[in-house]
Design a protein around this motif. Structure first.
Motif, short mmCIF file in Angstrom:
data_model
loop_
_atom_site.label_atom_id
_atom_site.label_comp_id
_atom_site.label_asym_id
_atom_site.label_seq_id
_atom_site.Cartn_x
_atom_site.Cartn_y
_atom_site.Cartn_z
N ALA A 869 0.84 -1.20 0.00
CA ALA A 869 0.00 0.00 0.00
C ALA A 869 0.88 1.24 0.00
CB ALA A 869 -0.92 0.01 1.22
N ASN A 870 0.44 2.28 -0.75
CA ASN A 870 1.13 3.56 -0.80
C ASN A 870 0.14 4.68 -0.51
OD1 ASN A 870 4.03 3.10 -2.07
ND2 ASN A 870 2.62 1.76 -3.16
N PHE A 871 0.55 5.58 0.39
CA PHE A 871 -0.28 6.71 0.78
C PHE A 871 0.40 8.02 0.42
CE2 PHE A 871 -1.44 3.22 3.53
CZ PHE A 871 -2.81 3.33 3.70
N TYR A 872 -0.41 9.06 0.24
CA TYR A 872 0.11 10.42 0.06
C TYR A 872 -0.66 11.35 0.99
CZ TYR A 872 1.24 14.95 -1.98
OH TYR A 872 1.66 16.25 -2.15
N PHE A 873 0.04 12.32 1.58
CA PHE A 873 -0.63 13.28 2.46
C PHE A 873 -0.12 14.68 2.18
CE2 PHE A 873 3.19 12.08 4.77
CZ PHE A 873 3.65 13.29 5.28
N ILE A 940 -5.40 12.91 3.18
CA ILE A 940 -4.61 11.68 3.05
C ILE A 940 -5.30 10.84 1.97
CG2 ILE A 940 -3.77 9.59 4.17
CD1 ILE A 940 -3.94 11.05 6.83
N ARG A 941 -4.51 10.27 1.08
CA ARG A 941 -5.09 9.46 0.00
C ARG A 941 -4.34 8.14 -0.11
NH1 ARG A 941 -6.82 12.45 -5.19
NH2 ARG A 941 -8.84 12.20 -4.18
N LEU A 942 -5.10 7.06 -0.22
CA LEU A 942 -4.51 5.75 -0.51
C LEU A 942 -4.25 5.70 -2.01
CD1 LEU A 942 -3.61 2.92 0.25
CD2 LEU A 942 -6.02 2.21 0.20
N ARG A 943 -3.01 5.95 -2.39
CA ARG A 943 -2.67 6.03 -3.81
C ARG A 943 -2.76 4.68 -4.50
NH1 ARG A 943 -2.21 9.81 -7.50
NH2 ARG A 943 -0.22 9.10 -8.28
N SER A 944 -2.33 3.63 -3.82
CA SER A 944 -2.42 2.31 -4.44
C SER A 944 -2.44 1.23 -3.38
CB SER A 944 -1.23 2.08 -5.39
OG SER A 944 -0.01 1.98 -4.68
N ARG A 969 -5.18 -4.62 -8.14
CA ARG A 969 -4.70 -3.32 -7.67
C ARG A 969 -5.83 -2.30 -7.68
NH1 ARG A 969 -0.42 -2.20 -11.08
NH2 ARG A 969 1.11 -2.85 -9.53
N GLY A 970 -5.82 -1.45 -6.68
CA GLY A 970 -6.72 -0.30 -6.64
C GLY A 970 -5.90 0.98 -6.50
N ASN A 971 -6.24 2.01 -7.25
CA ASN A 971 -5.54 3.30 -7.18
C ASN A 971 -6.52 4.40 -6.80
OD1 ASN A 971 -3.46 1.77 -8.74
ND2 ASN A 971 -2.52 3.79 -8.86
N ASN A 972 -6.08 5.27 -5.89
CA ASN A 972 -6.91 6.40 -5.41
C ASN A 972 -8.26 5.91 -4.87
OD1 ASN A 972 -4.93 8.25 -6.26
ND2 ASN A 972 -5.83 8.41 -8.29
N LYS A 1002 -10.26 7.01 -9.90
CA LYS A 1002 -9.78 5.87 -9.13
C LYS A 1002 -9.97 4.65 -10.03
CE LYS A 1002 -14.12 4.82 -6.66
NZ LYS A 1002 -14.74 4.68 -5.32
N SER A 1003 -9.10 3.66 -9.87
CA SER A 1003 -9.15 2.51 -10.77
C SER A 1003 -9.04 1.22 -9.99
CB SER A 1003 -8.02 2.60 -11.80
OG SER A 1003 -6.76 2.54 -11.16
#
Length: 1012
Positions: A869-873, A940-944, A969-972, A1002-1003
């Motif tokens: 999992a990758n997050f962005y804030f 905060i966003r769960l990028r992938s 995989r899920g993105n955003n 989101k995908s």
């Protein structure tokens, strides 16, 4: 291109002629737990002779009789070198790779062991960019490197991504970093004349990337001189490796939806919209007859009842497929790949398709001479739509069209009657009948040679080409929309060609002195680059009265201009010295002198330099007893760099012949004066214009603890930009609004940290955690001689002593509980309020620049299963809802729909709310620009999120393949915001302006990765 292809084919065929057997070495490669490693690389040291292990980790390698050692490597494992003297069988145990000072990193004009680096950089493996549901690599950098801010300027596939490294470094010139792909400084940015934006970097297939390095401080960037002020991104694409041919096939399919759109921003349904209209009419004293007339006029008595947001949304297609092959032996290697990528926006009217191919090879002609050549060719088609205030923008249509406006005719086709769509257009009809199309073809190619003059002295030459051809068309139907009667349709065709080439030669000297304790590397070189930009644009109106001919050859020309061509050149002389003593002390020195055609004569040349040093404390004898640290390093640097991205002819007084867009300086729109061809001044010029300059200082620390189970990299930086390239305002009597000048200065200072942990590691299970963050503070130090403020777009102000993106607006105080009238604070002190907007003074209320941002990641691997999992804030910035004055307007523009926030309006004395009374045709100016339409940008966003499974090696052996994995995989897929009133996706452009952009998607995708 044909000659290059034939050359590479001949290089591959030469393998069979050069191959010669001497002796055979067999062996097996496992991890530190004894588990076989498939597809590990085994190469004879100092040659390109090699092979790969099979599914059971076994290998057989034919080597020359004089071969003494081999180098064994595999992804995610530390490289090992082993002696094979007198051996015919060998067993190798590889240890898991962890961040260490022994890693090799890419630096300017070469590579270097991390133990010897003095600069600040972030290295990202190509695996991080493979099979991602994003069209360009710059969009994949979000949250990957401390201090690098990456945001989407639009959610349309293929659109521009904005990148900033360590803050905004310029006012009028570009603040984007320099991108270098395989040694070529490439053209980046928006390549479109028709679409909202089209990203030139979208032509590169991210699956072809081997390595990406972000250079941030002076020691790392200054050797690039004039274009390195805002950082450098180095991209190395994949090359062939010695060994038998290795094939890789990947495919991915899925769908796209809207990532985030808050409930507060949803448009009103028919019942709420109707009730609000009635209330607004009563609040202004309308009679029942007036009310009935308006309700009938707005269609509230009809059966039409639509959610326009649902009508423009869809499940967008997400697809990609990639195939590659690489291999080689005895001095010849090759790599070839092909790729297909498709992405549909979750909103109608936008789609992106790319086809790409790569062919690269190396050929060792002798022990002294070797060659390399490569070409990456791609073509992409981008369909796009207008954004912002355009009435054809499906976003503004979806949010502002009334639910009572009929979407379809009786025959099921989209309705477009002007009686029903009196202001905005039906986006379904626009999507069906109008077209906006971009076709971009791109070539990145290079050819080079390496000649070893003597063992310690090498000569390199490289020629690189970056070529883009952009063909675009736009068709507007003649019956409705922007080009209805009397225009009777519109057609335009645009062509843009960017021809960018660079030729560089370098000589580097490597030698050890003082009992091999002192390593010296010296580099000198020359480089020249030229970029030619050619544009053609033609348009016409009065197209055939049919929608079946979207490429009409009959129309009345309205804007036919001849070829417009600009060019610029840079010539450079560069040098660098790297010194390492006993692997403890490192010193780097660089100097570059650049000359740019963009500046005035006598002011074109600039000198840029850097000095950097680092100390590997862990290599000191006094530190040997400190067993907790795997490594510990201090670094520091200081240097200069420049910026020349300010237009090709900004320094020169120029004339234009004709003006096809409107009358100016006495010349009519037809480009004539009294019926004769004419010209007029176009740019005032500046004979003293020169480089924008940047001074940068950094100190940092890097460490590994508990055998690298914990690693961190922290640094403080300060950079000052002076002699800013600024469009300085002129008096209106001058005939020009501004001129280019070197005025003012600005600073960025901040702190960055990157940390990685391995909390658990056993034979079958491993858990990794990573985190990076940056905190930057920007301040304008000086502007023009007068120091006067500069008002800018997006409600911003440039003021000495304040942040570059300071927000300058009135402060909103809500609704008067007694009357429902709007209230503003009189000034920034918020001590008194007024219901008259003219009495409210503007002030600085915050900034569009975040105080902090970063990324976090975690992965868990158990046997053949893994989850990552990758997050962005981001936090501390303000977002501007540029169209809130429509969606929450308190009755202004009553023919347009409102959002859910409007339902919180004041309705009776005593109501406590921030939304004033709803008055039909609101005359209170309550929707004037103020802090009412600004929101906290914290999120905060769960990028992938990726779940994958790799088939066991025992099973793969039966099928004679080396790797097979499946993933979902899920993105955003998740977003958390911290302002309950926010009315948009929190990820907005750098300037914080929400301008009815297409929604970020989101995908959800599933994929397969096969290696054999």
């Amino acid at each position: 291109m044909r000659r290059l292809t034939m050359l590479l084919v001949c290089m591959v065929l030469a393998v069979s002629q050069l191959f010669a057997q001497n002796r055979t070495v067999k062996g097996k490669v496992t991890d530190d737990k004894g588990i076989p490693i498939a597809n590990a690389s085994i190469v004879v040291k100092g040659t390109t002779t090699g092979t790969n292990t099979d599914a059971e980790g076994n290998f057989t390698l034919t080597v020359a009789a004089a071969a003494r050692s081999i180098v064994v490597s595999s992804l995610n494992f530390a490289q090992q070198e082993l002696s094979i003297t007198g051996k015919t069988s060998i067993t190798v145990s590889l240890k898991p790779a962890t961040a260490s000072l022994d890693d090799v990193v890419v630096i300017a004009y070469g590579t270097q062991s991390r133990v010897r680096t003095t600069g600040s950089s972030t290295r990202l493996n190509g695996a991080e960019f493979a099979n991602q549901p994003l069209s360009s690599v710059d969009a994949m950098l979000q949250g990957k490197s401390a201090g690098l801010q990456s945001v989407a300027a639009s959610g349309q596939p293929g659109s521009l991504t904005q990148i900033r490294i360590r803050g905004i470094g310029s006012i009028s010139a570009s603040s984007s970093p320099l991108f270098i792909i395989d040694g070529i400084p490439v053209a980046t940015g928006d390549g479109s004349q028709v679409l909202t934006s089209s990203n030139l970097l979208a032509g590169l297939n991210p699956n072809d990337i081997e390595d990406l390095t972000v250079l941030k401080d002076a020691a790392a960037t200054s050797i690039y001189g004039s274009r390195a002020a805002n950082g450098v991104v180095l991209i190395t694409t994949k090359n062939g490796k010695a060994g038998k041919a290795k094939y890789n096939v990947t495919t991915e399919v899925g769908s796209n939806d809207v990532a985030y759109f808050p409930d507060m921003a949803q448009p009103l349904n028919k019942a709420d919209s109707r009730a609000l209209t009635i209330e607004g009419l009563r609040n202004v004293g309308a009679t029942q007859a007036d009310i009935d007339q308006i309700l009938a006029q707005y269609g509230y008595n009809s059966t039409a009842n639509y959610n326009w947001l649902d009508l423009v949304r869809r499940k967008g297609i997400q697809q990609q497929a990639n195939v590659s092959v690489s291999g080689g032996s005895n001095g010849t290697t090759f790599y070839a790949s092909g790729g297909y990528f498709r992405q549909q926006s979750p909103v109608i009217g936008s789609e992106f398709k790319r086809y790409s191919g790569t062919l690269k090879g190396t050929f060792k002609a002798s022990e002294k001479l070797s060659f390399n050549a490569g070409a990456n060719v791609s073509t992409f088609n981008q369909i796009g739509e207008s954004e912002g205030s355009s009435f054809r923008n499906p976003i503004i249509d979806a949010l502002a069209l009334r639910p009572s406006q009929e979407a379809y005719k009786a025959d099921g086709t989209p309705e477009y009657s002007r009686t029903i769509f009196e202001q905005l257009y039906n986006p379904l009809a626009i999507n069906m009948y109008d077209k906006k199309n971009n076709n971009t073809s791109k070539v990145l190619a290079n050819i080079g040679l390496l000649y070893k003059i003597i063992p310690s002295l090498n000569f390199k030459a490289n020629y690189g080409l970056d070529y883009s051809s952009i063909e675009e068309t736009q068709y507007n139907n003649p019956f409705f929309g922007d080009s209805r009667a009397p225009t009777n349709g519109y057609f335009s065709a645009a062509y843009r060609r960017i021809f960018n080439y660079v030729f560089s030669t370098t000589v580097d000297y490597n030698k050890r002195f003082f009992d091999n304790k002192l390593d010296v590397n010296l580099l000198v070189g020359h480089e020249n680059q030229k970029t030619v930009n050619t544009n053609i644009f033609t348009s016409g109106t009065g197209v055939p009265l049919t929608t079946s001919i979207t490429y009409p050859n009959v129309s009345v020309p309205t804007s036919t201009q001849p070829i417009a061509q600009t060019d610029n050149s840079i010539e450079s002389y560069l040098s660098r010295a790297l010194l390492t003593y006993d692997n403890r002390f490192n010193l780097s020195l660089s100097f570059r002198r650049d000359g740019s055609s963009r500046f005035a004569e006598g002011r074109r040349w600039g000198s840029f330099w850097s000095v950097g040093g680092s100390w590997n404390i862990d290599r000191e004898k006094f530190f040997e007893s400190v067993t907790a640290f795997s490594y510990l390093k201090l670094r520091g640097s200081y240097g200069t760099s420049g910026n020349n991205t300010f237009g090709d002819y900004a320094a020169r007084p120029t004339y234009t012949f004709g003006n096809t867009t409107g009358a100016a300086n006495g010349i009519g729109a037809s480009g004539t004066y009294n019926g004769q061809p004419a010209s007029a001044p176009a740019n005032v010029g500046n004979p003293t214009l020169t480089w924008e300059k940047n001074k940068s200082f950094e100190v940092g620390i890097e460490a590994g603890i508990l055998k690298n189970r914990i690693t961190f990299d922290a640094g403080y930086y300060y950079r000052k930009t002076y002699d800013l390239l600024l469009n300085e305002p002129l008096s209106s009597t001058a005939g020009f609004q501004s001129f280019g000048n070197n005025v003012g200065s600005m600073e960025n200072r901040g702190f960055e940290v990157t940390m990685n942990f391995v909390p658990v590691q056993t034979k079958d299970f491993r858990w990794d955690i990573g985190f990076n963050a940056a905190w930057n503070k920007n301040k304008i130090l000086s502007l023009s001689a007068s120091g006067a403020d500069i008002l800018a777009a997006a409600s911003q102000i440039r003021r000495v002593g304040r942040d570059f993106q300071s927000i300058y607006v009135r402060s909103w105080a809500g609704a008067d509980p007694a009357t429902g009238n709007p209230l503003w604070y009189v000034d920034e002190t918020k001590g008194a309020t007024t219901s008259n907007v003219s009495n409210a003074l503007r002030g600085i209320v915050g900034s569009a620049s975040p105080k902090g941002f970063g990324g976090a990641n975690t992965s868990l691997k158990y046997k053949n299963f893994s989850v990552a999992a990758n997050f962005y804030f981001q936090y501390g910035n303000l977002l501007n809802d540029n169209w809130g004055f429509i969606y929450t307007s308190d009755g202004a523009l009553p023919n347009l729909n409102k959002n859910q926030k409007q339902l919180r309006r004041w309705q009776k004395p005593g109501d406590i709310t921030d939304i004033p009374r709803y008055d039909f045709n609101n005359a209170t100016a309550s929707n004037a620009n103020s802090t009412r339409y600004f929101y906290k940008g914290d999120f905060i966003r769960l990028r992938s999120l990726t779940v994958s499974y790799e088939l066991p090696a025992v099973l793969l052996k039966k099928w004679d393949i080396t790797g097979l994995s499946f993933y979902v995989r899920g993105n955003n897929i998740w977003t958390k915001t911290y302002d309950p009133n926010i009315a948009m996706d929190p990820e907005q452009p750098i300037n914080g302006l929400a301008n009815n952009q297409f929604f970020i998607p989101k995908s959800y995708t599933v994929g397969v990765n096969l290696t054999f």
